[in-house]
Design a protein around this motif. Structure first.
Motif, PDB file in Angstrom:
ATOM      1  N   ARG A 151       0.840  -1.208   0.000  1.00  0.00           N
ATOM      2  CA  ARG A 151       0.000   0.000   0.000  1.00  0.00           C
ATOM      3  C   ARG A 151       0.871   1.253   0.000  1.00  0.00           C
ATOM      4  O   ARG A 151       0.463   2.280  -0.538  1.00  0.00           O
ATOM      5  CB  ARG A 151      -0.953   0.004   1.196  1.00  0.00           C
ATOM      6  N   ASN A 152       2.059   1.175   0.585  1.00  0.00           N
ATOM      7  CA  ASN A 152       2.992   2.285   0.458  1.00  0.00           C
ATOM      8  C   ASN A 152       3.358   2.507  -1.007  1.00  0.00           C
ATOM      9  O   ASN A 152       3.359   3.641  -1.497  1.00  0.00           O
ATOM     10  CB  ASN A 152       4.274   2.011   1.250  1.00  0.00           C
ATOM     11  N   LEU A 153       3.668   1.428  -1.698  1.00  0.00           N
ATOM     12  CA  LEU A 153       4.054   1.503  -3.107  1.00  0.00           C
ATOM     13  C   LEU A 153       2.935   2.093  -3.952  1.00  0.00           C
ATOM     14  O   LEU A 153       3.126   3.050  -4.712  1.00  0.00           O
ATOM     15  CB  LEU A 153       4.430   0.105  -3.610  1.00  0.00           C
ATOM     16  N   CYS A 154       1.757   1.536  -3.789  1.00  0.00           N
ATOM     17  CA  CYS A 154       0.586   1.982  -4.547  1.00  0.00           C
ATOM     18  C   CYS A 154       0.167   3.395  -4.131  1.00  0.00           C
ATOM     19  O   CYS A 154      -0.060   4.276  -4.976  1.00  0.00           O
ATOM     20  CB  CYS A 154      -0.555   1.000  -4.337  1.00  0.00           C
ATOM     21  N   GLY A 155       0.084   3.620  -2.836  1.00  0.00           N
ATOM     22  CA  GLY A 155      -0.397   4.898  -2.324  1.00  0.00           C
ATOM     23  C   GLY A 155       0.522   6.057  -2.652  1.00  0.00           C
ATOM     24  O   GLY A 155       0.061   7.151  -3.010  1.00  0.00           O
ATOM     25  N   MET A 156       1.831   5.862  -2.528  1.00  0.00           N
ATOM     26  CA  MET A 156       2.766   6.944  -2.819  1.00  0.00           C
ATOM     27  C   MET A 156       2.779   7.290  -4.304  1.00  0.00           C
ATOM     28  O   MET A 156       2.904   8.457  -4.685  1.00  0.00           O
ATOM     29  CB  MET A 156       4.175   6.577  -2.339  1.00  0.00           C
ATOM     30  N   LEU A 177      10.334  -0.415  -1.151  1.00  0.00           N
ATOM     31  CA  LEU A 177      10.852   0.804  -0.539  1.00  0.00           C
ATOM     32  C   LEU A 177      11.691   1.640  -1.508  1.00  0.00           C
ATOM     33  O   LEU A 177      11.566   2.873  -1.550  1.00  0.00           O
ATOM     34  CB  LEU A 177      11.665   0.454   0.707  1.00  0.00           C
ATOM     35  N   LYS A 178      12.537   0.982  -2.297  1.00  0.00           N
ATOM     36  CA  LYS A 178      13.388   1.732  -3.224  1.00  0.00           C
ATOM     37  C   LYS A 178      12.568   2.528  -4.240  1.00  0.00           C
ATOM     38  O   LYS A 178      12.972   3.612  -4.667  1.00  0.00           O
ATOM     39  CB  LYS A 178      14.334   0.777  -3.945  1.00  0.00           C
ATOM     40  N   LEU A 179      11.400   1.983  -4.598  1.00  0.00           N
ATOM     41  CA  LEU A 179      10.536   2.689  -5.548  1.00  0.00           C
ATOM     42  C   LEU A 179       9.758   3.807  -4.874  1.00  0.00           C
ATOM     43  O   LEU A 179       9.823   4.963  -5.289  1.00  0.00           O
ATOM     44  CB  LEU A 179       9.574   1.698  -6.211  1.00  0.00           C
ATOM     45  N   TYR A 180       9.022   3.482  -3.815  1.00  0.00           N
ATOM     46  CA  TYR A 180       8.163   4.520  -3.237  1.00  0.00           C
ATOM     47  C   TYR A 180       8.949   5.583  -2.490  1.00  0.00           C
ATOM     48  O   TYR A 180       8.429   6.657  -2.204  1.00  0.00           O
ATOM     49  CB  TYR A 180       7.033   3.940  -2.389  1.00  0.00           C
ATOM     50  N   ASN A 181      10.235   5.309  -2.207  1.00  0.00           N
ATOM     51  CA  ASN A 181      11.096   6.348  -1.656  1.00  0.00           C
ATOM     52  C   ASN A 181      11.166   7.556  -2.588  1.00  0.00           C
ATOM     53  O   ASN A 181      11.283   8.702  -2.146  1.00  0.00           O
ATOM     54  CB  ASN A 181      12.497   5.781  -1.408  1.00  0.00           C
ATOM     55  N   ARG A 182      11.047   7.314  -3.888  1.00  0.00           N
ATOM     56  CA  ARG A 182      11.118   8.395  -4.879  1.00  0.00           C
ATOM     57  C   ARG A 182       9.906   9.318  -4.810  1.00  0.00           C
ATOM     58  O   ARG A 182       9.994  10.483  -5.178  1.00  0.00           O
ATOM     59  CB  ARG A 182      11.201   7.810  -6.294  1.00  0.00           C
ATOM     60  N   TRP A 183       8.782   8.765  -4.369  1.00  0.00           N
ATOM     61  CA  TRP A 183       7.525   9.528  -4.438  1.00  0.00           C
ATOM     62  C   TRP A 183       7.079  10.067  -3.085  1.00  0.00           C
ATOM     63  O   TRP A 183       6.204  10.930  -3.031  1.00  0.00           O
ATOM     64  CB  TRP A 183       6.424   8.622  -5.018  1.00  0.00           C
ATOM     65  N   SER A 184       7.655   9.578  -2.007  1.00  0.00           N
ATOM     66  CA  SER A 184       7.237  10.006  -0.672  1.00  0.00           C
ATOM     67  C   SER A 184       8.120  11.144  -0.164  1.00  0.00           C
ATOM     68  O   SER A 184       9.275  11.286  -0.582  1.00  0.00           O
ATOM     69  CB  SER A 184       7.305   8.828   0.309  1.00  0.00           C
ATOM     70  N   HIS A 185       7.558  11.953   0.729  1.00  0.00           N
ATOM     71  CA  HIS A 185       8.332  12.995   1.395  1.00  0.00           C
ATOM     72  C   HIS A 185       8.936  12.485   2.706  1.00  0.00           C
ATOM     73  O   HIS A 185      10.051  12.847   3.060  1.00  0.00           O
ATOM     74  CB  HIS A 185       7.442  14.202   1.705  1.00  0.00           C
ATOM     75  N   ILE A 186       8.168  11.684   3.410  1.00  0.00           N
ATOM     76  CA  ILE A 186       8.578  11.179   4.719  1.00  0.00           C
ATOM     77  C   ILE A 186       8.268   9.685   4.800  1.00  0.00           C
ATOM     78  O   ILE A 186       7.240   9.226   4.291  1.00  0.00           O
ATOM     79  CB  ILE A 186       7.822  11.894   5.863  1.00  0.00           C
ATOM     80  N   ILE A 187       9.154   8.946   5.452  1.00  0.00           N
ATOM     81  CA  ILE A 187       8.899   7.534   5.740  1.00  0.00           C
ATOM     82  C   ILE A 187       8.946   7.369   7.260  1.00  0.00           C
ATOM     83  O   ILE A 187       9.950   7.673   7.902  1.00  0.00           O
ATOM     84  CB  ILE A 187       9.935   6.616   5.076  1.00  0.00           C
TER      85      ILE A 187
END
Length: 366
Positions: A96-101, A127-137
């Motif tokens: 959901r992180n991947l999809c949501g971000m 994580l390596k992918l959605y790290n690109r789209w998220s501001h904070i983890i």
């Protein structure tokens, strides 16, 4: 104030009775109390928190999709996100992180936050992918944060730790009446799955019974039968070793608070953990905690201070820890219980949301 009108979308797979789901609900309630406008999106139509969310007027939307129809899921998420126009998109759990971000990025949501809730490798998928789209983890333990930084090269300033919270209004200590004149009551509250390590726990109890150390103990197992084969093996071992009268399975319960208030100790023998909710709930009800030293557990269960840490999830180490508890003077145990009870107060739902609110109000530049 204008900042208290921000809209937040929380997104996860379902609202089942797991720890991550409970923390999402607590966070949404904290946001509502603080004046935000939260809503929750889940994929599967499971909601064990319906009454609680209705009480705070927090709506829940279902995509009614599975992993077999990802396009439908994406389209539904995009539709809801564009309609709501949230200021913040906060997702929970790996996929959901991947999809949501990704969705919140293409929908240009101003603040995008992903959450890692465990320390096993699966929790870091994508994580390596959605790290690109998220501001904070957000991680719920320093152990998870360290792993994200070391193994996935996530910038230190991007990964923050916010521990799980607990609703102390719900989990109140009640006097454990008659504790000096009754059997000692132990419990494990966890879904019956491989990761929760029930088989080694039962093997330890079998050995203790052979040593006649369970004569004054009643032990209970509470949790969903997620893995039927493991459950059957547990029940077979209990019956084969004449533990039927000492170790009992109570199934899934919605009165955990009441149950814990009737218990003396809790054992969490997990193979891996994030920041265990059930240990927090035990401490809030003055139930002694023994837990394996995995994930972020040692950040909550401090050996000989707020509980006992089990060095490894092995049968022998679980057995030794239970013996340690049984051979320790009551006065010493009471000091540890009281210390854990005092320590857990800082994890109250209202206190913990104030920390998350700090990042909800921060300015982002990308």
């Amino acid at each position: 104030m204008e900042n208290k009108k921000k809209k937040i979308i929380y997104y996860t797979s379902s609202l089942a009775s797991g720890g991550a789901e409970r923390q999402l609900v607590y966070t949404a309630i904290g946001a509502k109390k603080a004046g935000y406008d939260p809503l929750i999106i889940v994929d599967y139509q499971v909601n064990h928190y319906e009454k609680m969310l209705e009480e705070y007027d927090i709506p829940v939307f279902f995509t009614n999709t599975t992993r077999f129809n990802p396009i439908k899921r994406f389209l539904k998420l995009i539709k809801i996100t564009l309609k709501v126009k949230p200021d913040i998109f906060h997702s929970f759990l790996s996929i959901r992180n991947l999809c949501g971000m990704f969705i919140s990025k293409i929908c240009r949501v101003p603040l995008r936050i992903a959450s890692i809730r465990n320390t096993n490798k699966k929790a870091f998928e994508g994580l390596k992918l959605y790290n690109r789209w998220s501001h904070i983890i957000i991680c719920n333990s320093n152990a998870a944060r360290s792993y994200a930084i070391k193994e996935y090269k996530i910038p230190e300033e991007k990964v923050m730790v916010f521990y799980n919270s607990i609703d102390l209004n719900k989990f109140k200590f009640e006097d454990k009446k008659g504790s000096s004149g009754r059997k000692i009551v132990g419990i494990t509250i966890a879904s019956i799955t491989e990761k929760k390590n029930h088989l080694n726990l039962v093997e330890a109890l079998i050995d203790l019974n052979k040593k006649e150390m369970l004569n004054d103990i009643d032990y209970f197992l509470v949790g969903k039968k997620t893995n039927e084969s493991i459950f059957d093996e547990i029940m077979e071992k209990i019956e084969k070793n004449n533990l039927n009268g000492k170790v009992k399975y109570l199934g899934v319960r919605d009165d955990i608070h009441d149950i814990l208030n009737r218990c003396d100790f809790l054992i969490l023998p997990s193979l891996y953990e994030g920041f265990p909710n059930v240990a927090m709930e035990a401490m809030a009800t003055k139930t002694f905690v023994m837990a394996t030293d995995v994930g972020g557990t040692s950040e909550l269960v401090i050996d000989n201070s707020t509980g006992y840490l089990i060095p490894t999830p092995s049968k022998d180490d679980i057995e030794k820890c239970i013996e340690r508890y049984l051979n320790t003077e009551r006065e010493v145990l009471e000091k540890i219980i009281d210390n854990a009870y005092l320590n857990i107060q800082k994890y109250d739902l209202n206190n913990m949301f104030k920390q998350i609110e700090y990042i909800y109000e921060r300015e982002v530049t990308k």
